[in-house]
Design a protein around this motif. Sequence first.
Motif, PDB file in Angstrom:
ATOM      1  N   ASP A 113       0.832  -1.202   0.000  1.00 15.72           N
ATOM      2  CA  ASP A 113       0.000   0.000   0.000  1.00 15.72           C
ATOM      3  C   ASP A 113       0.869   1.255   0.000  1.00 15.72           C
ATOM      4  OD1 ASP A 113      -2.458   1.495   0.215  1.00 15.72           O
ATOM      5  OD2 ASP A 113      -2.133   1.671   2.376  1.00 15.72           O
ATOM      6  N   GLY A 114       1.883   1.281   0.853  1.00 14.79           N
ATOM      7  CA  GLY A 114       2.730   2.466   0.994  1.00 14.79           C
ATOM      8  C   GLY A 114       3.634   2.731  -0.197  1.00 14.79           C
ATOM      9  N   THR A 115       4.006   1.692  -0.927  1.00 17.82           N
ATOM     10  CA  THR A 115       4.911   1.888  -2.069  1.00 17.82           C
ATOM     11  C   THR A 115       4.176   1.887  -3.402  1.00 17.82           C
ATOM     12  OG1 THR A 115       5.416  -0.477  -2.089  1.00 17.82           O
ATOM     13  CG2 THR A 115       6.945   0.959  -0.904  1.00 17.82           C
ATOM     14  N   ILE A 116       3.409   0.850  -3.660  1.00 22.10           N
ATOM     15  CA  ILE A 116       2.737   0.710  -4.963  1.00 22.10           C
ATOM     16  C   ILE A 116       1.543   1.661  -5.076  1.00 22.10           C
ATOM     17  CG2 ILE A 116       1.603  -0.871  -6.569  1.00 22.10           C
ATOM     18  CD1 ILE A 116       4.592  -1.523  -6.031  1.00 22.10           C
ATOM     19  N   GLN A 117       0.606   1.562  -4.110  1.00 26.87           N
ATOM     20  CA  GLN A 117      -0.611   2.368  -4.215  1.00 26.87           C
ATOM     21  C   GLN A 117      -0.359   3.850  -3.941  1.00 26.87           C
ATOM     22  OE1 GLN A 117      -3.608   0.543  -1.741  1.00 26.87           O
ATOM     23  NE2 GLN A 117      -3.980  -1.076  -3.231  1.00 26.87           N
ATOM     24  N   HIS A 118       0.469   4.152  -2.942  1.00 27.57           N
ATOM     25  CA  HIS A 118       0.703   5.559  -2.612  1.00 27.57           C
ATOM     26  C   HIS A 118       1.651   6.246  -3.590  1.00 27.57           C
ATOM     27  CE1 HIS A 118      -0.269   4.874   1.952  1.00 27.57           C
ATOM     28  NE2 HIS A 118      -1.284   4.580   1.158  1.00 27.57           N
ATOM     29  N   LYS A 119       2.731   5.589  -3.954  1.00 23.12           N
ATOM     30  CA  LYS A 119       3.782   6.268  -4.719  1.00 23.12           C
ATOM     31  C   LYS A 119       3.764   5.945  -6.213  1.00 23.12           C
ATOM     32  CE  LYS A 119       4.777   8.487  -1.337  1.00 23.12           C
ATOM     33  NZ  LYS A 119       4.121   9.778  -1.359  1.00 23.12           N
ATOM     34  N   LEU A 120       3.633   4.685  -6.586  1.00 24.02           N
ATOM     35  CA  LEU A 120       3.663   4.344  -8.013  1.00 24.02           C
ATOM     36  C   LEU A 120       2.328   4.606  -8.711  1.00 24.02           C
ATOM     37  CD1 LEU A 120       5.804   1.081  -8.000  1.00 24.02           C
ATOM     38  CD2 LEU A 120       6.507   3.390  -8.634  1.00 24.02           C
ATOM     39  N   MET A 121       1.249   4.073  -8.151  1.00 25.52           N
ATOM     40  CA  MET A 121      -0.061   4.244  -8.779  1.00 25.52           C
ATOM     41  C   MET A 121      -0.708   5.584  -8.404  1.00 25.52           C
ATOM     42  SD  MET A 121      -1.459   0.360  -8.218  1.00 25.52           S
ATOM     43  CE  MET A 121      -3.089   0.663  -8.865  1.00 25.52           C
ATOM     44  N   ARG A 122      -0.331   6.116  -7.260  1.00 30.57           N
ATOM     45  CA  ARG A 122      -0.865   7.375  -6.744  1.00 30.57           C
ATOM     46  C   ARG A 122      -2.399   7.398  -6.674  1.00 30.57           C
ATOM     47  NH1 ARG A 122       2.359  10.923  -5.473  1.00 30.57           N
ATOM     48  NH2 ARG A 122       4.335  11.574  -6.260  1.00 30.57           N
ATOM     49  N   HIS A 124      -4.056   7.033  -3.907  1.00 33.77           N
ATOM     50  CA  HIS A 124      -4.314   7.844  -2.715  1.00 33.77           C
ATOM     51  C   HIS A 124      -3.000   8.043  -1.975  1.00 33.77           C
ATOM     52  CE1 HIS A 124      -4.764   3.744  -0.903  1.00 33.77           C
ATOM     53  NE2 HIS A 124      -4.134   4.301   0.096  1.00 33.77           N
ATOM     54  N   GLN A 125      -2.989   9.003  -1.068  1.00 34.53           N
ATOM     55  CA  GLN A 125      -1.854   9.230  -0.181  1.00 34.53           C
ATOM     56  C   GLN A 125      -2.316   8.908   1.237  1.00 34.53           C
ATOM     57  OE1 GLN A 125       1.292  10.024  -1.221  1.00 34.53           O
ATOM     58  NE2 GLN A 125       0.385   9.774  -3.235  1.00 34.53           N
ATOM     59  N   ILE A 126      -1.374   8.768   2.134  1.00 35.70           N
ATOM     60  CA  ILE A 126      -1.764   8.531   3.525  1.00 35.70           C
ATOM     61  C   ILE A 126      -2.559   9.728   4.032  1.00 35.70           C
ATOM     62  CG2 ILE A 126      -0.930   8.302   5.905  1.00 35.70           C
ATOM     63  CD1 ILE A 126       1.421   6.727   4.808  1.00 35.70           C
ATOM     64  N   ARG A 127      -2.005  10.888   3.795  1.00 37.20           N
ATOM     65  CA  ARG A 127      -2.664  12.127   4.207  1.00 37.20           C
ATOM     66  C   ARG A 127      -2.259  13.207   3.221  1.00 37.20           C
ATOM     67  NH1 ARG A 127      -2.533  15.114  10.099  1.00 37.20           N
ATOM     68  NH2 ARG A 127      -4.402  16.337   9.685  1.00 37.20           N
ATOM     69  N   TYR A 128      -3.173  14.065   2.930  1.00 37.84           N
ATOM     70  CA  TYR A 128      -2.895  15.149   1.981  1.00 37.84           C
ATOM     71  C   TYR A 128      -2.409  16.371   2.742  1.00 37.84           C
ATOM     72  CZ  TYR A 128      -4.908  12.090  -1.436  1.00 37.84           C
ATOM     73  OH  TYR A 128      -5.127  11.009  -2.255  1.00 37.84           O
ATOM     74  N   VAL A 129      -1.113  16.392   2.975  1.00 31.75           N
ATOM     75  CA  VAL A 129      -0.444  17.496   3.658  1.00 31.75           C
ATOM     76  C   VAL A 129       0.781  17.863   2.835  1.00 31.75           C
ATOM     77  CG1 VAL A 129      -1.227  16.884   5.991  1.00 31.75           C
ATOM     78  CG2 VAL A 129       0.891  15.909   5.112  1.00 31.75           C
ATOM     79  N   GLU A 130       1.388  19.004   3.180  1.00 35.42           N
ATOM     80  CA  GLU A 130       2.547  19.478   2.421  1.00 35.42           C
ATOM     81  C   GLU A 130       3.739  18.520   2.530  1.00 35.42           C
ATOM     82  OE1 GLU A 130       5.317  23.366   2.506  1.00 35.42           O
ATOM     83  OE2 GLU A 130       3.137  23.716   2.495  1.00 35.42           O
ATOM     84  N   ASN A 131       4.009  18.017   3.736  1.00 33.98           N
ATOM     85  CA  ASN A 131       5.154  17.135   3.935  1.00 33.98           C
ATOM     86  C   ASN A 131       4.672  15.702   4.233  1.00 33.98           C
ATOM     87  OD1 ASN A 131       7.673  16.083   4.302  1.00 33.98           O
ATOM     88  ND2 ASN A 131       8.119  17.188   6.192  1.00 33.98           N
ATOM     89  N   VAL A 132       4.233  15.029   3.193  1.00 31.49           N
ATOM     90  CA  VAL A 132       3.728  13.666   3.355  1.00 31.49           C
ATOM     91  C   VAL A 132       4.858  12.662   3.581  1.00 31.49           C
ATOM     92  CG1 VAL A 132       3.707  13.003   0.905  1.00 31.49           C
ATOM     93  CG2 VAL A 132       1.989  12.057   2.455  1.00 31.49           C
TER      94      VAL A 132
END
Length: 170
Positions: A113-122, A124-132
């Motif tokens: 989830d943290g690598t593929i879904q958050h960063k590669l596929m984008r 969703h993010q964990i939280r939508y903040v400036e410094n994620v």
Amino acid sequence: MNSKIKPSKHHVNTEKHSAFSSRNLWSGFLFGIGLVTFMDEAIFHQLLHWHHFYDKSSTSIGLISDGLFHAFSWFATIASLFLLADLRRRNGWHRMRWWGGVLLGAGGFQFYDGTIQHKLMRIHQIRYVENVFVYDLVWNIIAVFMLLIGFSLIFFTTSHKKRGMMSSHE
């Protein structure tokens, strides 16, 4: 002359432990996935409203994706508990091996989830903040710790099994 060779008791027990060993891993793995996805859904999606499973569309689509994600987590959890009940009924549950599977499933999904879904596929993010970055770092470090502990437990139970020391409910 009877040409059929009857398997030795040791051979039957080895096969039985091998089958139970694999089932313990699968049951734990599914439970770990179900547990971590349920916690992600309940805490980050529903309570904190940090994101939806799919954030590249409308809020309605995000809620539908959350529902499907939630259903997936429950199917994984229920399937794992049916496997666990069968293992317990057959006196084949190995607690440490099962917990190793739980941590592999939870850590594996969280790292995916943290690598593929958050960063590669984008999606969703964990939280939508400036410094994620800080959130991503903590999320993935926790995942790696779960994976390391899970692999250690599985290695420990495998090495004990090879020495003939593995017994039910250890």
